[in-house]
Motif scaffolding. Structure first.
Motif, mmCIF file in Angstrom:
data_model
loop_
_atom_site.group_PDB
_atom_site.id
_atom_site.type_symbol
_atom_site.label_atom_id
_atom_site.label_comp_id
_atom_site.label_asym_id
_atom_site.label_seq_id
_atom_site.Cartn_x
_atom_site.Cartn_y
_atom_site.Cartn_z
ATOM 1 N N GLN A 30 0.811 -1.210 0.000
ATOM 2 C CA GLN A 30 0.000 0.000 0.000
ATOM 3 C C GLN A 30 0.852 1.271 0.000
ATOM 4 O O GLN A 30 0.374 2.334 -0.406
ATOM 5 N N PRO B 217 -2.239 -0.373 -4.810
ATOM 6 C CA PRO B 217 -3.546 -0.822 -4.327
ATOM 7 C C PRO B 217 -4.602 0.285 -4.333
ATOM 8 O O PRO B 217 -5.767 0.031 -4.640
ATOM 9 N N SER C 279 -7.999 -0.038 -6.239
ATOM 10 C CA SER C 279 -9.206 0.032 -5.414
ATOM 11 C C SER C 279 -10.227 1.020 -5.951
ATOM 12 O O SER C 279 -11.428 0.842 -5.747
ATOM 13 N N ARG C 280 -9.755 2.044 -6.632
ATOM 14 C CA ARG C 280 -10.679 3.024 -7.217
ATOM 15 C C ARG C 280 -11.514 2.408 -8.349
ATOM 16 O O ARG C 280 -12.584 2.894 -8.671
ATOM 17 N N SER D 224 -12.065 -1.162 -8.587
ATOM 18 C CA SER D 224 -12.555 -2.507 -8.305
ATOM 19 C C SER D 224 -12.840 -2.694 -6.824
ATOM 20 O O SER D 224 -11.961 -2.499 -5.985
ATOM 21 N N THR D 225 -14.063 -3.107 -6.522
ATOM 22 C CA THR D 225 -14.426 -3.405 -5.141
ATOM 23 C C THR D 225 -13.606 -4.589 -4.639
ATOM 24 O O THR D 225 -13.150 -4.599 -3.488
ATOM 25 N N ALA E 125 -10.588 -5.476 -5.508
ATOM 26 C CA ALA E 125 -9.235 -5.011 -5.195
ATOM 27 C C ALA E 125 -9.211 -4.266 -3.870
ATOM 28 O O ALA E 125 -8.293 -4.425 -3.067
ATOM 29 N N ARG E 126 -10.238 -3.466 -3.615
ATOM 30 C CA ARG E 126 -10.303 -2.712 -2.360
ATOM 31 C C ARG E 126 -10.410 -3.670 -1.178
ATOM 32 O O ARG E 126 -9.753 -3.491 -0.157
ATOM 33 N N SER F 272 -6.187 0.127 0.577
ATOM 34 C CA SER F 272 -5.775 1.278 -0.224
ATOM 35 C C SER F 272 -4.708 2.131 0.443
ATOM 36 O O SER F 272 -3.883 2.715 -0.233
#
Length: 142
Positions: free
Chosen positions: A88, A93, A97-98, A100-101, A103-104, A109
């Motif tokens: 992070q 990340p 994350s922005r 993909s849920t 990925a978050r 993040s």
């Protein structure tokens, strides 16, 4: 005359049972994490989620490697958790994350140093449960 291999201390049946238990543990852990987020807020939700994140990774380690000792499984889970946390620092990340849920949820993040401690708590808790379970089942996997 060929020598037969030494008997395996952890049979294929035991490995299958261990995998099934790990799969159930992973599902229960995800449910516990979602429940924790639904009923709590603030530090309890945040840091409880961190410990559960490492427990989930430990369950996945055991699912993939059912013969892993509690110490090794907990160590790998902790290393993965810490690796993701330190990743992070790179900002990757956060970018993922922005978009993909998933990925978050998996990568987070933002680096937060106290998370490292709570990952240790999750690894210790999971390793202790694994060791107690192995003792209860009569196995020596510690």
């Amino acid at each position: 005359m060929a020598l037969s291999p030494a008997p395996r201390p952890h049979s294929d049946t035991t490995a299958a049972r261990t995998r099934a238990t790990a799969a159930v543990a992973a599902l229960v852990t995800v449910g516990a994490g979602l429940g924790l987020r639904a009923v709590t807020t603030g530090d309890v939700a945040k840091y409880g989620g961190d410990a559960l994140y490492t427990l989930l990774i430990l369950s996945l380690v055991v699912l993939a490697a059912p013969r892993a000792t509690p110490l090794k499984a907990a160590g790998v889970a902790l290393a993965v958790s810490w690796g993701v946390e330190f990743l992070q620092l790179s900002g990757l990340p956060a970018d993922l994350s922005r978009h993909s849920t998933a990925a978050r949820l998996i990568l987070g993040s933002t680096f937060n140093a106290p998370d490292l401690f709570w990952y240790v708590i999750g690894a210790i808790a999971g390793g202790l449960v694994m060791a107690a379970s192995a003792r209860h089942a009569g196995g020596r996997r510690a």
